[in-house]
Design an enzyme around this catalytic site. Structure first.
Site: not given
Length: 433
Positions: A167, A209, A246, A318, A343, A372, A394
């Site tokens: 990802q 992102e 990730d 995570d 998160k 996120r 991040k």
């Protein structure tokens, strides 16, 4: 002067064009805090519930009017007259009123938006920046650091419409002397990566992102392209810049077979085989951090992965831990991973987020503050990272204002704090000090 006089919720739009909850908390004296809840795409099954309306006639069922109604109704009523400076009490009132384990009555998106807005209002009432107020709430007054960024410059998996299974492929500008210089290095590498991809005839459109999202023949090809960009920018991999990934491995885990299926490469692995696949990538590309390297429920596999890689690199949970202290404690007790991704919408309140950061640090785990994939211009995580001296953040790539807003806030904070907030680079990464 910190008594709550009004709480207001509204439906706004996030970076994917989906609705999310924004809240305002108003105090006596005219102080106001405003915050918005983010939203994930690849989510852990044990995250606090993000309440959506399910009404297909609005936003394809993704409306958040029920969550907004919770803010404007029962939450507002319960918080009127309360002291905003007592964050733990504010959060407890909302959590108790919701009455569910996963905040499914009001929605974690409703509770979190109010929780963060309350902290901002309290900071305003105290006449201090949010990061300083968070430092107070954390019991670490005046203990700051600037976080090492993990910059997601190639997007795959659930964050991009391409054939790449892993990802996120990230750079960490560990050789920078300051956060501002780290951002500059990241920007330069990001632009050099565009040139590298274009020279190969690849797409340079970006994913959720802000990283590029080309089709690639393998995950190694993504790492090779980044390595080329790092060198083209004049930096040395392993010295000036390190790499991180990730995997979000739950997204390509086959529940029926128990195998990991990299469809982009046409390869299938057992749990142990996938750990060794990752081990080879870490050796070849000097990767120092891997997040969610296995399926969130593959705890035996994670124990093996930690045994194989845990003394060499940072192994981040995570989906594995979902910012939940009960799950994190179990992981710590069993020696699973050595780092947690934080998160705050996974757990749904600032108080619980701070508890997870503290638990991780007390156990010798690192804590990485994270955005996120569905974000807004809200930059609270920048203040959270500095105020808790978390050490790492991040928050995406060097494009899209929803990502860059966080970097810009960090630049402002570093300017304000100067030497009071050191940038420690590679020392912040587990196993690399």
């Amino acid at each position: 002067m910190s008594k709550i006089v009004k709480v207001l919720g509204r439906e706004i739009i996030d970076s994917r064009g989906n609705p999310t909850v924004e809240a305002e908390v108003h105090l006596e004296g005219g102080f106001v805090g405003m915050a918005a809840a983010p939203s994930g795409a690849s989510t852990g099954s044990r995250e606090a519930l993000e309440l959506r309306d399910g009404d297909k006639s609005r936003f394809l069922g993704k409306g958040v009017l029920k969550a907004v109604e919770a803010v404007n109704g029962p939450i507002a009523k319960a918080l009127l007259g309360q002291d905003a400076k007592d964050q733990a009490n504010i959060d407890k009132i909302m959590i108790d009123l919701d009455g569910t384990e996963n905040k499914s009555n009001f929605g974690a998106n409703a509770i979190l938006a109010v929780s963060l807005a309350n902290a901002k209002a309290a900071a305003a009432a105290k006449g201090m920046p949010l990061y300083e107020h968070i430092s107070d709430l954390n019991g670490t007054h005046g203990q700051y650091s600037m976080p090492l960024p993990m910059m997601n410059i190639i997007n795959g998996g659930e964050h991009a419409d391409n054939n790449v299974d892993i990802q996120e492929f990230m750079i960490q500008p560990v050789g920078a002397p300051t956060l501002k210089e780290a951002v500059r290095m990241g920007s330069e590498i990001f632009h050099h990566l565009a040139k590298v991809l274009k020279a190969k005839g690849m797409n340079t459109a970006v994913g959720d992102e802000g990283g590029y999202a080309p089709n690639l023949e393998s995950n190694a090809a993504a790492l090779a392209a980044i390595k080329e960009a790092v060198e083209a920018a004049g930096y040395v991999l392993g010295k000036d810049v390190t790499l991180a990934m990730d995997c979000a491995a739950s997204e390509f885990y086959n529940n029926e077979t128990g195998n990991y299926e990299l469809k982009g490469e046409g390869k299938t692995f057992t749990s142990q085989e996938f750990t060794h696949y990752l081990e080879e990538l870490t050796k070849q590309y000097l990767i120092v951090s891997i997040e969610d390297g296995l399926n969130e429920s593959d705890w035996d596999g994670f124990a093996y992965q930690t045994k194989v890689l845990g003394d060499k690199i940072q192994l981040v949970g995570d989906d594995l831990f979902v910012t939940n202290t009960k799950i994190l404690k179990e992981g710590i007790d069993k020696g699973i991973a050595n780092s947690i991704l934080i998160k705050f919408n996974q757990i749904g309140s600032l108080t619980e987020t701070l508890a997870a950061i503290k638990m991780a640090k007390d156990a010798g785990y690192t804590a990485i503050i994270s955005h996120r994939s569905g974000e807004t211009e809200d930059a609270t995580i920048a203040d959270l990272a500095v105020g808790t001296a978390a050490g790492q953040i991040k928050t995406g790539s060097m494009s899209r204002s929803d990502r860059v807003a966080k970097y810009n806030q960090l630049i402002r904070i570093e300017e304000a704090l100067g030497s009071k907030a050191p940038f420690n680079g590679l020392k912040e990464v587990k196993g690399q000090a």
